[in-house]
Design a protein around this motif. Structure first.
Motif, PDB file in Angstrom:
ATOM      1  N   ASP A 138       0.825  -1.191   0.000  1.00  0.00           N
ATOM      2  CA  ASP A 138       0.000   0.000   0.000  1.00  0.00           C
ATOM      3  C   ASP A 138       0.869   1.255   0.000  1.00  0.00           C
ATOM      4  O   ASP A 138       1.803   1.366   0.785  1.00  0.00           O
ATOM      5  CB  ASP A 138      -0.898  -0.003   1.237  1.00  0.00           C
ATOM      6  CG  ASP A 138      -2.073   0.933   1.101  1.00  0.00           C
ATOM      7  OD1 ASP A 138      -1.912   2.030   0.543  1.00  0.00           O
ATOM      8  OD2 ASP A 138      -3.166   0.567   1.563  1.00  0.00           O
ATOM      9  N   PRO A 139       0.565   2.205  -0.882  1.00  0.00           N
ATOM     10  CA  PRO A 139       1.349   3.435  -0.919  1.00  0.00           C
ATOM     11  C   PRO A 139       1.050   4.401   0.231  1.00  0.00           C
ATOM     12  O   PRO A 139       1.791   5.354   0.441  1.00  0.00           O
ATOM     13  CB  PRO A 139       0.976   4.060  -2.263  1.00  0.00           C
ATOM     14  CG  PRO A 139      -0.347   3.479  -2.603  1.00  0.00           C
ATOM     15  CD  PRO A 139      -0.404   2.123  -1.962  1.00  0.00           C
ATOM     16  N   LEU A 140      -0.017   4.160   0.993  1.00  0.00           N
ATOM     17  CA  LEU A 140      -0.314   4.999   2.159  1.00  0.00           C
ATOM     18  C   LEU A 140       0.139   4.260   3.412  1.00  0.00           C
ATOM     19  O   LEU A 140      -0.219   3.099   3.618  1.00  0.00           O
ATOM     20  CB  LEU A 140      -1.806   5.319   2.245  1.00  0.00           C
ATOM     21  CG  LEU A 140      -2.354   6.206   1.134  1.00  0.00           C
ATOM     22  CD1 LEU A 140      -3.849   6.425   1.324  1.00  0.00           C
ATOM     23  CD2 LEU A 140      -1.622   7.533   1.074  1.00  0.00           C
ATOM     24  N   VAL A 141       0.924   4.926   4.230  1.00  0.00           N
ATOM     25  CA  VAL A 141       1.517   4.280   5.400  1.00  0.00           C
ATOM     26  C   VAL A 141       1.343   5.119   6.658  1.00  0.00           C
ATOM     27  O   VAL A 141       1.360   6.340   6.620  1.00  0.00           O
ATOM     28  CB  VAL A 141       3.018   4.002   5.171  1.00  0.00           C
ATOM     29  CG1 VAL A 141       3.224   2.919   4.131  1.00  0.00           C
ATOM     30  CG2 VAL A 141       3.775   5.257   4.780  1.00  0.00           C
ATOM     31  N   SER A 142       1.204   4.417   7.780  1.00  0.00           N
ATOM     32  CA  SER A 142       1.153   5.058   9.095  1.00  0.00           C
ATOM     33  C   SER A 142       2.581   5.172   9.630  1.00  0.00           C
ATOM     34  O   SER A 142       3.521   4.625   9.050  1.00  0.00           O
ATOM     35  CB  SER A 142       0.318   4.190  10.045  1.00  0.00           C
ATOM     36  OG  SER A 142       0.990   2.950  10.260  1.00  0.00           O
ATOM     37  N   LEU A 143       2.731   5.849  10.748  1.00  0.00           N
ATOM     38  CA  LEU A 143       4.050   5.938  11.374  1.00  0.00           C
ATOM     39  C   LEU A 143       4.585   4.555  11.733  1.00  0.00           C
ATOM     40  O   LEU A 143       5.771   4.273  11.547  1.00  0.00           O
ATOM     41  CB  LEU A 143       4.006   6.826  12.617  1.00  0.00           C
ATOM     42  CG  LEU A 143       3.803   8.318  12.370  1.00  0.00           C
ATOM     43  CD1 LEU A 143       3.689   9.070  13.702  1.00  0.00           C
ATOM     44  CD2 LEU A 143       4.915   8.900  11.526  1.00  0.00           C
ATOM     45  N   VAL A 191       5.583   1.211  -7.984  1.00  0.00           N
ATOM     46  CA  VAL A 191       4.277   0.787  -7.464  1.00  0.00           C
ATOM     47  C   VAL A 191       3.262   1.917  -7.627  1.00  0.00           C
ATOM     48  O   VAL A 191       2.134   1.693  -8.069  1.00  0.00           O
ATOM     49  CB  VAL A 191       4.371   0.319  -5.991  1.00  0.00           C
ATOM     50  CG1 VAL A 191       2.991   0.163  -5.367  1.00  0.00           C
ATOM     51  CG2 VAL A 191       5.145  -0.990  -5.901  1.00  0.00           C
ATOM     52  N   ASN A 192       3.646   3.158  -7.299  1.00  0.00           N
ATOM     53  CA  ASN A 192       2.749   4.305  -7.497  1.00  0.00           C
ATOM     54  C   ASN A 192       2.345   4.433  -8.959  1.00  0.00           C
ATOM     55  O   ASN A 192       1.174   4.655  -9.284  1.00  0.00           O
ATOM     56  CB  ASN A 192       3.420   5.609  -7.054  1.00  0.00           C
ATOM     57  CG  ASN A 192       3.263   5.889  -5.587  1.00  0.00           C
ATOM     58  OD1 ASN A 192       2.603   5.165  -4.863  1.00  0.00           O
ATOM     59  ND2 ASN A 192       3.891   6.948  -5.128  1.00  0.00           N
ATOM     60  N   GLU A 193       3.326   4.312  -9.849  1.00  0.00           N
ATOM     61  CA  GLU A 193       3.055   4.455 -11.287  1.00  0.00           C
ATOM     62  C   GLU A 193       2.173   3.315 -11.788  1.00  0.00           C
ATOM     63  O   GLU A 193       1.290   3.530 -12.624  1.00  0.00           O
ATOM     64  CB  GLU A 193       4.366   4.502 -12.077  1.00  0.00           C
ATOM     65  CG  GLU A 193       4.202   4.935 -13.505  1.00  0.00           C
ATOM     66  CD  GLU A 193       3.755   6.380 -13.661  1.00  0.00           C
ATOM     67  OE1 GLU A 193       3.141   6.688 -14.714  1.00  0.00           O
ATOM     68  OE2 GLU A 193       3.999   7.205 -12.764  1.00  0.00           O
ATOM     69  N   ALA A 194       2.393   2.103 -11.282  1.00  0.00           N
ATOM     70  CA  ALA A 194       1.548   0.965 -11.668  1.00  0.00           C
ATOM     71  C   ALA A 194       0.101   1.230 -11.282  1.00  0.00           C
ATOM     72  O   ALA A 194      -0.822   1.008 -12.089  1.00  0.00           O
ATOM     73  CB  ALA A 194       2.052  -0.312 -11.005  1.00  0.00           C
ATOM     74  N   TRP A 197       4.073   6.719   0.805  1.00  0.00           N
ATOM     75  CA  TRP A 197       5.296   5.968   1.007  1.00  0.00           C
ATOM     76  C   TRP A 197       6.445   6.491   0.141  1.00  0.00           C
ATOM     77  O   TRP A 197       7.565   6.647   0.614  1.00  0.00           O
ATOM     78  CB  TRP A 197       5.038   4.481   0.760  1.00  0.00           C
ATOM     79  CG  TRP A 197       6.263   3.622   0.809  1.00  0.00           C
ATOM     80  CD1 TRP A 197       6.742   2.836  -0.187  1.00  0.00           C
ATOM     81  CD2 TRP A 197       7.171   3.464   1.909  1.00  0.00           C
ATOM     82  NE1 TRP A 197       7.896   2.184   0.218  1.00  0.00           N
ATOM     83  CE2 TRP A 197       8.173   2.564   1.513  1.00  0.00           C
ATOM     84  CE3 TRP A 197       7.244   4.002   3.186  1.00  0.00           C
ATOM     85  CZ2 TRP A 197       9.236   2.182   2.338  1.00  0.00           C
ATOM     86  CZ3 TRP A 197       8.297   3.623   4.016  1.00  0.00           C
ATOM     87  CH2 TRP A 197       9.272   2.730   3.592  1.00  0.00           C
ATOM     88  N   ALA A 198       6.181   6.783  -1.125  1.00  0.00           N
ATOM     89  CA  ALA A 198       7.248   7.263  -2.011  1.00  0.00           C
ATOM     90  C   ALA A 198       7.843   8.574  -1.491  1.00  0.00           C
ATOM     91  O   ALA A 198       9.060   8.772  -1.536  1.00  0.00           O
ATOM     92  CB  ALA A 198       6.740   7.424  -3.440  1.00  0.00           C
ATOM     93  N   SER A 199       7.014   9.468  -0.974  1.00  0.00           N
ATOM     94  CA  SER A 199       7.523  10.733  -0.420  1.00  0.00           C
ATOM     95  C   SER A 199       8.397  10.494   0.803  1.00  0.00           C
ATOM     96  O   SER A 199       9.434  11.131   0.978  1.00  0.00           O
ATOM     97  CB  SER A 199       6.364  11.657  -0.036  1.00  0.00           C
ATOM     98  OG  SER A 199       5.615  11.996  -1.170  1.00  0.00           O
ATOM     99  N   VAL A 200       7.969   9.560   1.643  1.00  0.00           N
ATOM    100  CA  VAL A 200       8.736   9.221   2.837  1.00  0.00           C
ATOM    101  C   VAL A 200      10.078   8.604   2.437  1.00  0.00           C
ATOM    102  O   VAL A 200      11.135   8.979   2.965  1.00  0.00           O
ATOM    103  CB  VAL A 200       7.936   8.266   3.752  1.00  0.00           C
ATOM    104  CG1 VAL A 200       8.807   7.711   4.873  1.00  0.00           C
ATOM    105  CG2 VAL A 200       6.709   8.973   4.314  1.00  0.00           C
ATOM    106  N   VAL A 201      10.052   7.686   1.481  1.00  0.00           N
ATOM    107  CA  VAL A 201      11.296   7.045   1.029  1.00  0.00           C
ATOM    108  C   VAL A 201      12.236   8.088   0.435  1.00  0.00           C
ATOM    109  O   VAL A 201      13.443   8.071   0.698  1.00  0.00           O
ATOM    110  CB  VAL A 201      11.008   5.924   0.006  1.00  0.00           C
ATOM    111  CG1 VAL A 201      12.295   5.397  -0.609  1.00  0.00           C
ATOM    112  CG2 VAL A 201      10.237   4.798   0.656  1.00  0.00           C
TER     113      VAL A 201
END
Length: 174
Positions: free
Chosen positions: A76-81, A147-150, A123-127
């Motif tokens: 999932d591209p949305l992640v919690s802390l 994964v975001n692009e997919a 997630w991509a922003s965090v990475v």
């Protein structure tokens, strides 16, 4: 070659059909575990490929060849802390300090809030933030971006996902 682990979430096939799992195996998903949970087909891959874009695009093609409709790719591209901590290997306390700005500046802002106490980050922003501080390797960012692009390609029903993912990965490798 490297083994990439990810899931393709799909729909459109009857899980009670006699040939349900065989369809996936025959379509090239012999490196995946197929399950049905909460109304969704979940195809968990451990796919060997030269690149993440090749692994995901070939998996999407295989799932479609089985007759299913691909809904999205995970993780999932949305992640919690807590999820950020688990994926990065950093303690939950450290991630909380990063997010609050008390340990470092520039941590991305949350993109969604389930509740006031449960914000979610892209997630991509965090990475990207961790990579810029040399706390994660560049490969992790490329995987998150692909994964975001997919998922964007699936949502827009792009007929050439393979080329789109290759372009995305090449762009981030450059």
């Amino acid at each position: 070659m490297k083994t990439y682990e990810f899931s393709v979430i799909a729909s459109g096939l009857d899980p009670s059909a006699d040939d349900f799992e065989t369809r996936f195996y025959d379509a090239g998903c012999d490196d995946a575990l197929v399950s049905f949970q909460k109304g969704h087909i979940i195809v968990d891959f451990a796919r060997e490929a030269d690149s993440i874009d090749e692994a995901i695009s070939s998996a999407i093609e295989n799932v479609c060849a089985a007759g299913a409709t691909v809904d999205r790719v995970e993780p999932d591209p949305l992640v919690s802390l807590s999820e950020i901590a688990a994926r990065t290997g950093v303690t939950r306390a450290a991630v909380s300090l990063y997010a609050s700005g008390r340990r470092a500046e520039g941590f991305p802002a949350p993109v969604a809030k389930v509740t006031d106490e449960s914000p979610l980050w892209n997630w991509a922003s965090v990475v990207r933030w961790f990579v810029s501080r040399r706390k994660l390797p560049e490969d992790v960012l490329i995987e998150a971006e692909v994964v975001n692009e997919a998922n964007a390609a699936i949502a827009s029903r792009d007929p050439d996902i393979r080329q789109r993912l290759k372009h995305c990965a090449d762009h981030h490798r450059a």
